[in-house]
Design a protein around this motif. Structure first.
Motif, PDB file in Angstrom:
ATOM      1  N   GLU A   1      -4.194   8.531  -5.842  1.00 13.58           N
ATOM      2  CA  GLU A   1      -5.596   8.387  -6.200  1.00 13.58           C
ATOM      3  C   GLU A   1      -5.911   6.954  -6.635  1.00 13.58           C
ATOM      4  O   GLU A   1      -6.919   6.378  -6.232  1.00 13.58           O
ATOM      5  CB  GLU A   1      -5.930   9.369  -7.327  1.00 13.58           C
ATOM      6  N   ALA A   2      -5.031   6.392  -7.464  1.00 13.60           N
ATOM      7  CA  ALA A   2      -5.262   5.031  -7.932  1.00 13.60           C
ATOM      8  C   ALA A   2      -5.209   4.064  -6.756  1.00 13.60           C
ATOM      9  O   ALA A   2      -5.979   3.104  -6.697  1.00 13.60           O
ATOM     10  CB  ALA A   2      -4.227   4.650  -8.982  1.00 13.60           C
ATOM     11  N   ALA A   3      -4.324   4.313  -5.791  1.00 15.08           N
ATOM     12  CA  ALA A   3      -4.251   3.441  -4.617  1.00 15.08           C
ATOM     13  C   ALA A   3      -5.575   3.477  -3.865  1.00 15.08           C
ATOM     14  O   ALA A   3      -6.090   2.438  -3.440  1.00 15.08           O
ATOM     15  CB  ALA A   3      -3.106   3.876  -3.709  1.00 15.08           C
ATOM     16  N   GLN A   4      -6.134   4.671  -3.738  1.00 10.50           N
ATOM     17  CA  GLN A   4      -7.442   4.778  -3.081  1.00 10.50           C
ATOM     18  C   GLN A   4      -8.490   3.962  -3.820  1.00 10.50           C
ATOM     19  O   GLN A   4      -9.352   3.344  -3.216  1.00 10.50           O
ATOM     20  CB  GLN A   4      -7.893   6.239  -3.049  1.00 10.50           C
ATOM     21  N   GLN A   5      -8.390   3.967  -5.148  1.00  4.66           N
ATOM     22  CA  GLN A   5      -9.371   3.226  -5.936  1.00  4.66           C
ATOM     23  C   GLN A   5      -9.194   1.721  -5.806  1.00  4.66           C
ATOM     24  O   GLN A   5     -10.034   0.954  -6.249  1.00  4.66           O
ATOM     25  CB  GLN A   5      -9.298   3.648  -7.403  1.00  4.66           C
ATOM     26  N   MET A   6      -8.064   1.289  -5.245  1.00  8.86           N
ATOM     27  CA  MET A   6      -7.897  -0.132  -4.956  1.00  8.86           C
ATOM     28  C   MET A   6      -8.372  -0.425  -3.539  1.00  8.86           C
ATOM     29  O   MET A   6      -8.257  -1.544  -3.056  1.00  8.86           O
ATOM     30  CB  MET A   6      -6.421  -0.546  -5.082  1.00  8.86           C
ATOM     31  N   GLY A   7      -8.829   0.591  -2.834  1.00  6.94           N
ATOM     32  CA  GLY A   7      -9.313   0.396  -1.475  1.00  6.94           C
ATOM     33  C   GLY A   7      -8.296   0.728  -0.399  1.00  6.94           C
ATOM     34  O   GLY A   7      -8.520   0.444   0.773  1.00  6.94           O
ATOM     35  N   VAL A   8      -7.145   1.323  -0.779  1.00  7.09           N
ATOM     36  CA  VAL A   8      -6.121   1.648   0.212  1.00  7.09           C
ATOM     37  C   VAL A   8      -6.564   2.862   1.021  1.00  7.09           C
ATOM     38  O   VAL A   8      -6.992   3.864   0.466  1.00  7.09           O
ATOM     39  CB  VAL A   8      -4.783   1.956  -0.480  1.00  7.09           C
TER      40      VAL A   8
ATOM     41  N   GLN B   1       3.295   5.940  -5.616  1.00  8.82           N
ATOM     42  CA  GLN B   1       3.286   6.100  -7.075  1.00  8.82           C
ATOM     43  C   GLN B   1       2.053   6.806  -7.580  1.00  8.82           C
ATOM     44  O   GLN B   1       2.119   7.565  -8.540  1.00  8.82           O
ATOM     45  CB  GLN B   1       3.390   4.723  -7.739  1.00  8.82           C
ATOM     46  N   ASP B   2       0.919   6.539  -6.957  1.00 10.70           N
ATOM     47  CA  ASP B   2      -0.309   7.160  -7.438  1.00 10.70           C
ATOM     48  C   ASP B   2      -1.349   7.096  -6.325  1.00 10.70           C
ATOM     49  O   ASP B   2      -2.007   6.086  -6.136  1.00 10.70           O
ATOM     50  CB  ASP B   2      -0.813   6.413  -8.687  1.00 10.70           C
TER      51      ASP B   2
ATOM     52  N   ALA C   1       0.834  -1.196   0.000  1.00 13.09           N
ATOM     53  CA  ALA C   1       0.000   0.000   0.000  1.00 13.09           C
ATOM     54  C   ALA C   1       0.873   1.251   0.000  1.00 13.09           C
ATOM     55  O   ALA C   1       0.578   2.235  -0.689  1.00 13.09           O
ATOM     56  CB  ALA C   1      -0.924  -0.011   1.216  1.00 13.09           C
TER      57      ALA C   1
ATOM     58  N   ARG D   1       3.923   1.544  -1.250  1.00 13.94           N
ATOM     59  CA  ARG D   1       4.514   1.745  -2.579  1.00 13.94           C
ATOM     60  C   ARG D   1       3.466   2.249  -3.571  1.00 13.94           C
ATOM     61  O   ARG D   1       3.728   3.148  -4.374  1.00 13.94           O
ATOM     62  CB  ARG D   1       5.123   0.437  -3.079  1.00 13.94           C
ATOM     63  N   ALA D   2       2.287   1.654  -3.505  1.00  6.79           N
ATOM     64  CA  ALA D   2       1.251   2.061  -4.445  1.00  6.79           C
ATOM     65  C   ALA D   2       0.861   3.523  -4.210  1.00  6.79           C
ATOM     66  O   ALA D   2       0.714   4.303  -5.151  1.00  6.79           O
ATOM     67  CB  ALA D   2       0.035   1.151  -4.297  1.00  6.79           C
TER      68      ALA D   2
END
Lengths: 281, 607, 250
Positions: free
Chosen positions: B176-183, B173-174, B167, B169-170
């Motif tokens: 917003e995209a990490a949030q969209q994975m549920g982070v 890097q991004d 989480a 690392r993600a």
């Protein structure tokens, strides 16, 4: 007619993407040219390359008879090129008057003194002493600012001493155009001047740009509201994926299959033809 | 004379210690895009927690380490939760300034609890060394190397094999995209601050054991070294931070071998400036990346400045002039004179940081240049004080501008780092250029303030002189702000891209701003030198730079009157009410934190 | 086959009701309402700056509307934080892919299953997903940033699937892809849908998107100006105006 802007074989790559791919573009003095194309087509990148904010990987830009490729933006501005920005970039803590005066920066005598330490130091001294000629110059510019703001009716004049951050979005876009006009540009680059505006404001902006055209201002416009483009342009350039896919008078471009494809999608399944057929009927 | 082998070992050990600091900074920058100026404070907290464990609780080494890791980790979570999370979505400079405030508060609490005196931190490691070739390795050297390697391995495993590590690392890097994975990115922020602070605290413990000596003053240098190491490796790059740290440790160690101890830090900061200017993405990063996304708006909170009516300004100046007639306490008058000198510094900083938008964290260096210039002009060239002071101002303006000139291309955080480094370089050059500056001894017997044959010994005389100079400079600065030039400077601050597009050459105007700012600060430093009659390289500490920045923010960035008012508030009032100096820095830190949180435009608003 | 015209199903999987959205002073959505039924592919069409992408952000909780509600699987999700919305069974294929470029493809896919704790079934799903994307399988240990745009799009879709979502939101999945990949991507969207996942898709490439969608909405400056089955929309002249700014639709 003289060619004012001559862009040839301009290329700009970002990582693996070629944002601007061998673009040729010429604008003659007095002409009104529009650039249209879907999001990500490379239009704003092209503006950045012309105005010097970004450097091309290859190709040249000629402006007013000089090669300006790779020059700093302030040098290009001093040669008579003004631009506005897609999302509106006013100086938030400066008043409307001051914002427009910044547009006239390159026309101030002291600011034109060569950038050697001496010229800069003299400009500093002049700013502290404020000699008569400087006061006269500022007064003249001030009158000019009022004249320019007058073009926008009573949108801006009553707010001339308000800080720009207190203005509505549409008014900030107007301030940007006023600032660009204060440079007395040979060429005016407008990047989506009606973005985020409602229909009334858009109509007003259209009338304003039309008025600028009548006054003989050379304009290069990026715009998504195509009815505006179609009505005002002498010539329309269509970009998609960094490439110029069409160029010509508005009515020709409007019916160009390549343009329809760029906007509606690839006609692999014959859909665009259907749309064209539907429109024709 | 030790062998090269010893210098290499020393360099690697010190590099390991830097790495523990820098890795944390890199993690935080990666996830939050923030340079954490409180990292050194956590490091010194770690050292003192270790002190408590070892000398008072007699804990065995593994337990000491565990306690340091846990307490500093917790501190990191608190810093993020209380100090930084409320600033999310604010201008990017806000959290940076907040970490400076946090650092002041932590350092001062440590000092209040443990006193400013250096303390011995007994090493819990056996004292044996074994000899290899021409040198030797001690048990502590091996321990530090082992801890460095183990930390790197654990960190690697965490990032590579745990869910939270992924989480992190993600998110780096991004976001917003990490949030969209549920982070849950808030949790990631907490975790990163915990890890960074735990490692920073461990670093403090080890360095204390290595040098057998800790003091609250170690915090600031540690932050700087961590930042330098990080900049070398590429800001936000974790392996780069380790490389940068070892590189820095070895360079310093070999530098000491060649030139002596006092050059150690000079190397670090010269490398910092060189890397910042030539490889802004670090030695590993690419040279040309995407141009930065145009930053609409600025780091300055939009506001309307409070306008003072003309009669009030006249009344205030008159009150200022008449004060020594009414107030007879020489103590109060001296304190106010001191406040006027700080007022000049605040004017100087508010011009570059406020009006021109270049946050400078090395402003005390300008005082030092002015003070040394005037003292040397008077002593070595025999110039009269009246001539020496303005001349020193001019010299400071010139040198200051030339020093910062290479950094004119930098923006935002990088300007702050570069000016910080340049400030350190100036004080190190003063320390080492013995033939000119008398080196560590400092300059004694500086002639007192005088006009013609009249020496200014009395408190009211000094008061009137400093007040008159301050009012004169303030009027000059106000005139500048209201000229076309002032408009141009503010335009650069608000949006430098738009300013360039309208024909403004930013370097020309940044140069003018730094020159005038240098003149004002130089005059202040010069008067101070003649007033004190003795100065050395430590007279104008980096704490003064931070104080000046607090003043500029308190008064409202760019606000001339605000700067002076803030100088009275921060220097005059605590002195008059006799606040113990230990608490004073604490007040400054809290003031800075509260301002950034609740009134970023300052008391009188941005001009 | 699904029954694309049947919009009156008792409970849609996703519903936006009377959404008004502002960015500062600019209004992006004007009383926007739309529904996505279970098992459908619904696409949201529109030209530049029509408010398409913002609609996606509203659903994912990254932008909060000023007025209106978002309902997912019968429960209001307006105002929830993004991770909470994802946890309820929403998957996302963001605009421009947004892969974690420095992480490997495998790590990217596993990030898609971030909220799942059942390791064994995640591993099974990884295998099954990879069967759907043979190209991705070959690149499993490559850094995601080194893939071509089309391959990245596949990874982004596979990543969304790894969360076992009820609904996948796709923001311009064909943007910037070569024609070959455009078709491949759309075929995959159809396959994913047939396997039981509902799809809500924002697309600029109207003619192709409507080939696979059941229904569509056309957005123009923040308002729904047209809606209907995919076939109806394909034949509607109004769609051209929505894109090319024709006079009638204005």
């Amino acid at each position: 007619m003289t060619t004012l802007l001559d862009v040839s074989a301009l290329v700009r790559r970002f990582g693996g993407i070629t944002a601007v791919n061998k673009i040729d573009l010429a604008v003659t003095a007095g002409e009104f040219v529009s650039i249209i194309g879907p999001n990500g087509a490379g239009k704003t990148t092209l503006f950045n390359l012309i105005s010097g904010l970004d450097r091309p990987d290859s190709g040249t830009v000629q402006f007013a008879g000089e090669t300006v490729t790779g020059l700093a933006p302030d040098h290009i501005a001093a040669r008579g090129l003004a631009r506005t920005f897609q999302h509106g970039r006013v100086f938030a803590n400066l008043t409307v008057r001051e914002n427009v005066l910044i547009g006239a920066h390159t026309r101030q005598r002291a600011a034109r003194w060569p950038a050697l330490p001496i010229g800069a130091a003299l400009e500093f001294v002049a700013a502290l002493i404020r000699p008569t000629w400087m006061r006269d110059e500022q007064e003249l510019l001030d009158q000019e600012v009022r004249d320019i703001l007058g073009i926008f009716g009573d949108r801006l004049l009553p707010r001339i001493d308000d800080p720009a951050h207190s203005l509505s979005y549409a008014n900030r876009r107007r301030v940007e155009i006023a600032r660009a006009l204060a440079l007395k540009p040979k060429l005016l680059l407008l990047d989506e001047p009606t973005a985020g505006m409602n229909q009334t404001e858009t109509a007003e902006m259209k009338a304003l740009i039309g008025e600028l055209k009548r006054r003989g201002q050379t304009i290069l416009l990026i715009e998504h509201k195509l009815d505006l483009v179609m009505q005002l342009s002498d010539r329309v350039v269509v970009m998609d994926d960094g490439i110029k896919i069409a160029e010509g008078p508005p009515q020709v471009v409007r019916h160009d299959p390549a343009v329809i494809e760029a906007y509606l999608g690839h006609p692999t399944l014959g859909a665009a033809e259907k749309v064209v057929a539907a429109e024709a009927s | 004379m030790s062998s090269w082998f010893d210098y290499t070992i020393n360099g690697l050990v010190v590099g390991n210690i830097y790495a523990l600091l820098a890795v944390g900074l890199a993690l935080i920058f990666g996830v939050s895009h923030l340079i954490n100026f409180a990292q050194g404070s956590v490091y010194s907290v770690g050292a003192y927690v270790g002190l408590v464990c070892i000398t008072y609780l007699n804990t065995p080494l593994p337990l000491t380490i565990a306690i340091v890791l846990a307490s500093c980790g917790l501190l990191g979570i608190l810093i993020e939760r209380i100090g930084l999370r409320p600033l999310q979505g604010r201008t990017r400079i806000a959290p940076l300034l907040a970490t400076i405030g946090i650092s002041l508060v932590l350092d001062q609490i440590v000092q209040l609890v443990f006193s400013a005196q250096p303390r011995a931190l007994p090493s819990q490691v056996p004292d044996w060394r074994f000899v290899i070739g021409g040198g030797s390795i001690g048990a502590l050297d091996l321990l530090i190397a082992a801890i460095g390697l183990a930390s790197a391995a654990v960190l690697f495993a965490f990032l590579r094999f745990t869910k939270l590590g992924w989480a992190v690392r993600a998110t780096a890097q991004d976001r917003e995209a990490a949030q969209q994975m549920g982070v849950d990115v808030d949790r990631v922020d907490s975790a990163v601050f915990a890890i960074a602070s735990a490692l920073g605290g461990l670093s403090g413990l080890l360095v204390g054991m290595y040098y057998n000596n800790i003091s609250p003053a170690m915090s600031f240098q540690a932050t700087l070294k961590g930042i330098v190491a990080q900049v070398i490796g590429g800001v936000g790059n974790v392996p780069g931070a380790i490389f940068g740290s070892l590189f820095l440790g070895l360079t310093e160690s070999y530098g000491i071998a060649l030139f002596g101890t006092s050059y150690r830090n000079l190397f670090a900061f010269v490398i910092l400036i060189l890397v910042l200017i030539s490889w802004p993405n670090g030695l590993f990063g690419g040279r040309r990346s995407l141009p930065p996304e145009p930053l609409t708006g600025t780091f300055i909170a939009p506001s309307r400045p409070v306008l003072l009516p003309f009669w009030l300004v006249v009344a205030l100046v008159a009150t200022g002039l008449l004060l020594p007639v009414v107030v007879t306490s020489p103590y109060v008058i001296q304190t106010l004179s001191n406040a006027w000198l700080y007022g000049m510094l605040a004017l100087s900083l508010t011009l570059v940081a406020g009006t021109a938008g270049q946050i400078s964290l090395g402003h005390a260096a300008l005082l030092a240049i002015g003070g040394y210039a005037s003292a040397l002009l008077a002593l070595d060239l025999g110039l009269s004080v009246l001539v020496a002071i303005p001349l020193a101002g001019l010299i400071t303006g010139l040198i200051g501008t030339l020093l910062v000139y290479p950094a004119f291309g930098l923006r935002g955080h990088y300007v702050a780092i570069a000016t910080l480094g340049i400030g350190e370089i100036v004080s190190l050059v003063i320390l080492n250029w013995e033939s000119l500056t008398r080196g560590p001894i400092g300059i004694t017997g500086i002639p007192p303030l005088a006009i013609g044959k009249h020496d200014f010994y009395s408190a009211p005389a000094v008061y009137w002189l400093t007040f008159a100079v301050l009012v004169g400079l303030a009027l000059l600065q106000r005139r500048l702000l209201r000229s076309p030039l002032g408009r141009t400077l503010r335009a650069i601050r608000d949006d430098d891209v738009a300013a360039r597009t309208y024909g403004i050459n930013p370097n020309r105007y940044k140069g003018l701003a730094f020159a005038f700012s240098g003149f004002v600060a130089g005059v202040s430093g010069a008067i101070t030198a003649h007033l004190y009659s003795y100065i050395n390289f430590e007279t104008f500490t980096s704490q003064i730079s931070v104080l000046a920045l607090t003043m500029a923010i308190l008064g409202g960035l760019g606000n001339v009157f605000g700067a002076i008012a803030a100088a009275i508030a921060l220097v005059g009032l605590p002195e008059i009410f006799r606040v113990a100096s230990d608490y004073r820095m604490l007040i400054y830190g809290l003031a800075l934190l509260l301002l950034i949180r609740f009134r970023p435009q300052g008391l009188f608003g941005t001009v | 086959m699904h029954s694309p015209t049947n919009t009156a199903l008792p409970e849609p999987l996703l519903a936006l009701d009377h959404i008004d959205t502002f960015y500062g002073a600019i209004q992006v959505h004007f009383d926007l309402s739309l529904e996505v039924g279970r098992g459908e592919i619904v696409c949201l069409l529109g030209g530049n700056a029509s408010g398409k992408s913002t609609t996606m952000k509203i659903i994912l909780g990254q932008v909060q509307p000023k007025g209106g509600t978002v309902t997912f699987a019968g429960e209001a999700i307006t105002g929830l934080a993004t991770p909470k919305i994802i946890r309820r069974g929403v998957g996302s294929v963001p605009e421009a892919r947004r892969l974690f470029g420095a992480m490997t493809v495998r790590e990217n896919l596993l990030m898609g299953a971030y909220l799942r704790s059942d390791r064994a079934t995640v591993a099974e799903d990884l295998e099954r997903t990879l069967d759907l994307f043979p190209r991705v399988k070959q690149r499993l240990d490559q850094r995601a940033g080194t893939l071509s745009g089309g391959e990245q799009q596949m990874v982004a879709m596979a990543r969304a699937l790894m969360g076992r979502p009820k609904l996948i939101c796709m923001d311009e999945p064909t943007m910037g892809l070569s024609p070959l990949y455009v078709e491949r991507v759309l075929e995959l969207v159809r396959d994913i849908n047939r396997a039981g996942t509902t799809i809500f898709m924002v697309e600029q490439n109207a003619s192709l998107a409507l080939q696979i969608a059941h229904r569509g909405y056309v957005l123009q400056t923040g308002r729904v100006v047209l809606t209907g089955s995919a076939q109806e929309l394909l034949m509607d002249p109004g769609i051209r105006d929505a894109y090319l700014g024709g006079e009638q639709a204005a």
